[in-house]
Motif scaffolding. Sequence first.
Motif, PDB file in Angstrom:
ATOM      1  N   ASP A 250       0.842  -1.198   0.000  1.00  0.00           N
ATOM      2  CA  ASP A 250       0.000   0.000   0.000  1.00  0.00           C
ATOM      3  C   ASP A 250       0.880   1.251   0.000  1.00  0.00           C
ATOM      4  OD1 ASP A 250      -2.152   1.676   0.125  1.00  0.00           O
ATOM      5  OD2 ASP A 250      -2.555   1.356   2.249  1.00  0.00           O
ATOM      6  N   GLY A 251       0.680   2.103  -0.998  1.00  0.00           N
ATOM      7  CA  GLY A 251       1.499   3.304  -1.136  1.00  0.00           C
ATOM      8  C   GLY A 251       2.642   3.140  -2.126  1.00  0.00           C
ATOM      9  N   PHE A 252       2.884   1.900  -2.591  1.00  0.00           N
ATOM     10  CA  PHE A 252       3.982   1.637  -3.528  1.00  0.00           C
ATOM     11  C   PHE A 252       3.465   1.155  -4.892  1.00  0.00           C
ATOM     12  CE2 PHE A 252       6.137   1.576   0.490  1.00  0.00           C
ATOM     13  CZ  PHE A 252       7.432   2.015   0.231  1.00  0.00           C
ATOM     14  N   GLN A 253       2.173   1.367  -5.164  1.00  0.00           N
ATOM     15  CA  GLN A 253       1.576   0.772  -6.356  1.00  0.00           C
ATOM     16  C   GLN A 253       2.262   1.186  -7.658  1.00  0.00           C
ATOM     17  OE1 GLN A 253      -0.106   2.098  -3.870  1.00  0.00           O
ATOM     18  NE2 GLN A 253      -1.562   0.584  -3.128  1.00  0.00           N
ATOM     19  N   ASN A 254       2.814   2.374  -7.703  1.00  0.00           N
ATOM     20  CA  ASN A 254       3.461   2.852  -8.931  1.00  0.00           C
ATOM     21  C   ASN A 254       4.957   2.570  -8.962  1.00  0.00           C
ATOM     22  OD1 ASN A 254       1.015   3.965  -9.876  1.00  0.00           O
ATOM     23  ND2 ASN A 254       1.350   5.809  -8.635  1.00  0.00           N
ATOM     24  N   ARG A 255       5.464   1.938  -7.913  1.00  0.00           N
ATOM     25  CA  ARG A 255       6.910   1.739  -7.831  1.00  0.00           C
ATOM     26  C   ARG A 255       7.323   0.270  -7.845  1.00  0.00           C
ATOM     27  NH1 ARG A 255       9.153   4.737  -2.879  1.00  0.00           N
ATOM     28  NH2 ARG A 255      11.084   4.080  -3.912  1.00  0.00           N
ATOM     29  N   LEU A 256       6.353  -0.629  -7.702  1.00  0.00           N
ATOM     30  CA  LEU A 256       6.651  -2.053  -7.817  1.00  0.00           C
ATOM     31  C   LEU A 256       5.433  -2.774  -8.383  1.00  0.00           C
ATOM     32  CD1 LEU A 256       5.048  -3.431  -5.213  1.00  0.00           C
ATOM     33  CD2 LEU A 256       7.046  -2.666  -3.972  1.00  0.00           C
ATOM     34  N   VAL A 257       5.624  -4.023  -8.770  1.00  0.00           N
ATOM     35  CA  VAL A 257       4.574  -4.819  -9.408  1.00  0.00           C
ATOM     36  C   VAL A 257       4.308  -6.053  -8.546  1.00  0.00           C
ATOM     37  CG1 VAL A 257       3.944  -6.184 -11.435  1.00  0.00           C
ATOM     38  CG2 VAL A 257       5.199  -4.026 -11.706  1.00  0.00           C
ATOM     39  N   LEU A 258       3.024  -6.364  -8.346  1.00  0.00           N
ATOM     40  CA  LEU A 258       2.643  -7.569  -7.614  1.00  0.00           C
ATOM     41  C   LEU A 258       2.130  -8.623  -8.587  1.00  0.00           C
ATOM     42  CD1 LEU A 258       0.707  -6.145  -4.516  1.00  0.00           C
ATOM     43  CD2 LEU A 258       3.102  -6.834  -4.642  1.00  0.00           C
ATOM     44  N   ARG A 259       2.561  -9.856  -8.395  1.00  0.00           N
ATOM     45  CA  ARG A 259       2.099 -10.967  -9.215  1.00  0.00           C
ATOM     46  C   ARG A 259       1.685 -12.127  -8.303  1.00  0.00           C
ATOM     47  NH1 ARG A 259       1.470  -7.839 -12.574  1.00  0.00           N
ATOM     48  NH2 ARG A 259       2.415  -7.675 -14.642  1.00  0.00           N
ATOM     49  N   ARG A 260       0.694 -12.885  -8.761  1.00  0.00           N
ATOM     50  CA  ARG A 260       0.217 -14.035  -8.003  1.00  0.00           C
ATOM     51  C   ARG A 260       1.328 -15.060  -7.867  1.00  0.00           C
ATOM     52  NH1 ARG A 260      -3.286 -18.421  -9.444  1.00  0.00           N
ATOM     53  NH2 ARG A 260      -3.498 -17.562 -11.532  1.00  0.00           N
ATOM     54  N   PHE A 261       1.418 -15.674  -6.679  1.00  0.00           N
ATOM     55  CA  PHE A 261       2.447 -16.670  -6.420  1.00  0.00           C
ATOM     56  C   PHE A 261       1.789 -18.020  -6.176  1.00  0.00           C
ATOM     57  CE2 PHE A 261       5.070 -19.094  -3.377  1.00  0.00           C
ATOM     58  CZ  PHE A 261       6.266 -19.154  -4.083  1.00  0.00           C
ATOM     59  N   GLU A 262       2.345 -19.060  -6.761  1.00  0.00           N
ATOM     60  CA  GLU A 262       1.895 -20.427  -6.539  1.00  0.00           C
ATOM     61  C   GLU A 262       3.097 -21.298  -6.174  1.00  0.00           C
ATOM     62  OE1 GLU A 262      -0.246 -21.913  -9.884  1.00  0.00           O
ATOM     63  OE2 GLU A 262      -2.004 -20.626  -9.530  1.00  0.00           O
ATOM     64  N   PRO A 263       2.933 -22.185  -5.185  1.00  0.00           N
ATOM     65  CA  PRO A 263       1.687 -22.559  -4.503  1.00  0.00           C
ATOM     66  C   PRO A 263       1.199 -21.459  -3.566  1.00  0.00           C
ATOM     67  CG  PRO A 263       3.544 -23.615  -3.452  1.00  0.00           C
ATOM     68  CD  PRO A 263       4.086 -22.956  -4.682  1.00  0.00           C
ATOM     69  N   GLU A 264      -0.126 -21.358  -3.436  1.00  0.00           N
ATOM     70  CA  GLU A 264      -0.726 -20.303  -2.637  1.00  0.00           C
ATOM     71  C   GLU A 264      -0.332 -20.430  -1.166  1.00  0.00           C
ATOM     72  OE1 GLU A 264      -5.176 -19.910  -1.791  1.00  0.00           O
ATOM     73  OE2 GLU A 264      -4.877 -18.598  -3.532  1.00  0.00           O
ATOM     74  N   VAL A 265       0.089 -19.301  -0.593  1.00  0.00           N
ATOM     75  CA  VAL A 265       0.489 -19.252   0.822  1.00  0.00           C
ATOM     76  C   VAL A 265      -0.393 -18.208   1.503  1.00  0.00           C
ATOM     77  CG1 VAL A 265       2.367 -18.852   2.454  1.00  0.00           C
ATOM     78  CG2 VAL A 265       2.866 -19.841   0.199  1.00  0.00           C
ATOM     79  N   MET A 266      -1.351 -18.675   2.309  1.00  0.00           N
ATOM     80  CA  MET A 266      -2.311 -17.761   2.931  1.00  0.00           C
ATOM     81  C   MET A 266      -1.734 -17.123   4.197  1.00  0.00           C
ATOM     82  SD  MET A 266      -4.822 -17.738   0.899  1.00  0.00           S
ATOM     83  CE  MET A 266      -5.944 -16.750   1.901  1.00  0.00           C
ATOM     84  N   PHE A 267      -2.131 -15.883   4.408  1.00  0.00           N
ATOM     85  CA  PHE A 267      -1.677 -15.141   5.582  1.00  0.00           C
ATOM     86  C   PHE A 267      -2.754 -14.134   5.961  1.00  0.00           C
ATOM     87  CE2 PHE A 267       0.389 -11.587   7.693  1.00  0.00           C
ATOM     88  CZ  PHE A 267       1.216 -12.210   8.600  1.00  0.00           C
ATOM     89  N   HIS A 268      -2.953 -13.951   7.270  1.00  0.00           N
ATOM     90  CA  HIS A 268      -3.859 -12.888   7.693  1.00  0.00           C
ATOM     91  C   HIS A 268      -3.363 -12.268   8.987  1.00  0.00           C
ATOM     92  CE1 HIS A 268      -5.566 -16.224  10.128  1.00  0.00           C
ATOM     93  NE2 HIS A 268      -5.868 -15.265  10.990  1.00  0.00           N
ATOM     94  N   PHE A 269      -3.846 -11.087   9.263  1.00  0.00           N
ATOM     95  CA  PHE A 269      -3.517 -10.375  10.493  1.00  0.00           C
ATOM     96  C   PHE A 269      -4.676 -10.529  11.478  1.00  0.00           C
ATOM     97  CE2 PHE A 269      -1.425  -8.178   6.984  1.00  0.00           C
ATOM     98  CZ  PHE A 269      -0.112  -8.234   7.411  1.00  0.00           C
ATOM     99  N   GLN A 270      -4.407 -10.149  12.725  1.00  0.00           N
ATOM    100  CA  GLN A 270      -5.450 -10.163  13.739  1.00  0.00           C
ATOM    101  C   GLN A 270      -5.468  -8.824  14.465  1.00  0.00           C
ATOM    102  OE1 GLN A 270      -6.183 -14.499  15.441  1.00  0.00           O
ATOM    103  NE2 GLN A 270      -4.129 -13.839  15.920  1.00  0.00           N
ATOM    104  N   LEU A 271      -6.667  -8.301  14.630  1.00  0.00           N
ATOM    105  CA  LEU A 271      -6.874  -7.107  15.433  1.00  0.00           C
ATOM    106  C   LEU A 271      -7.265  -7.589  16.825  1.00  0.00           C
ATOM    107  CD1 LEU A 271      -7.085  -3.998  15.446  1.00  0.00           C
ATOM    108  CD2 LEU A 271      -9.477  -4.251  14.822  1.00  0.00           C
ATOM    109  N   CYS A 272      -6.429  -7.308  17.832  1.00  0.00           N
ATOM    110  CA  CYS A 272      -6.601  -7.898  19.158  1.00  0.00           C
ATOM    111  C   CYS A 272      -6.918  -6.851  20.220  1.00  0.00           C
ATOM    112  CB  CYS A 272      -5.328  -8.643  19.568  1.00  0.00           C
ATOM    113  SG  CYS A 272      -4.925 -10.034  18.500  1.00  0.00           S
ATOM    114  N   THR A 273      -7.831  -7.205  21.097  1.00  0.00           N
ATOM    115  CA  THR A 273      -8.176  -6.372  22.247  1.00  0.00           C
ATOM    116  C   THR A 273      -8.343  -7.283  23.461  1.00  0.00           C
ATOM    117  OG1 THR A 273     -10.541  -6.523  21.723  1.00  0.00           O
ATOM    118  CG2 THR A 273      -9.340  -4.625  20.837  1.00  0.00           C
ATOM    119  N   MET A 274      -8.401  -6.665  24.642  1.00  0.00           N
ATOM    120  CA  MET A 274      -8.596  -7.416  25.881  1.00  0.00           C
ATOM    121  C   MET A 274     -10.045  -7.352  26.328  1.00  0.00           C
ATOM    122  SD  MET A 274      -6.081  -9.078  27.234  1.00  0.00           S
ATOM    123  CE  MET A 274      -6.500  -9.151  28.980  1.00  0.00           C
TER     124      MET A 274
END
Length: 306
Positions: A250-274
């Motif tokens: 985010d913020g680098f869209q004009n400065r680098l290129v993203l391409r799909r990678f295989e095999p797919e490697v899933m990742f997610h973040f977590q928003l944590c509270t108490m």
Amino acid sequence: MSQRLNLRQIEAFKAVIEHGTVSQAATVLGVSQPAVSKLLAHLEAETALHLFDRVRGKLAATPHGMRLYEEIDRIFTGLRQVEQAVDSIRRDEQRTLFVGVLPALSGSFIRRVTMTFLRHHPDVRVNIQTRGSQFLADWLATRQIDVALVGSRVDNPYIDREPMFQQPLMCALPVNHELTRKRVIRPRDMAGLPFIAFGSDSQTHQLVRSAFEQVDVPLNVVLDTNTAPTACEFVAAGLGVSLFHPLFADGFQNRLVLRRFEPEVMFHFQLCTMHASRNAGLVEGFVEAAREVAAQVPRDLRRAIA
């Protein structure tokens, strides 16, 4: 004991145990070495305990010394907990929100979330701490911070977790790189290419290394970093290629290129509270801001993900 122990003697004893030498303890305490030696001598005299042996010119704690240190450390830990409680009460009064964020999200994403939050809460002070997921989870559990954005490995029954941005890792390339001609990048395409990696303690690093080890393709790592903006800067500058969550770009869209990678490697973040946060109203406001920004991922980034 002929008289009560004084705090300075205890501090000198603790500093010598933790820093290894009288000279280092003196530096930490801001006093001279003879002053530290004198404090130790008085402590031994007043406790009637043999606390140190001299081994090859250095002080080594005796069994009695280590038992005393363990008790002192337990007491100081209790004092730190009291200090944390005082800090928590004070920041409630000052309307301060303490936010923990992974280094990978310490760029434009946390800026956008915080700015959105402050538009609705202009009288609140935000303190942002950047650390790894486990540090942030521990700080959240001990109420040193109020809300945290972490990786997906955190699992604590006292922490509420909300998954965010579940996406496969993508290959990041310099704009003019030869692999930009491909729609899908595979490990063999990246064999031997200079690779920008995340630190070995990061989840991204572990996921990437596992994906390459499974197909027996070595990584040619030329640089390690623990922040997404740094990784993006070096990819954009042409130092190498990388694999990371598309949000990092985010913020680098004009400065680098993203391409799909295989095999797919899933990742997610977590928003944590108490549970039952002392700053419940502010925390909910920040969570809403995070959700709002998450729903506004830039259109060109969405296109790259697709």
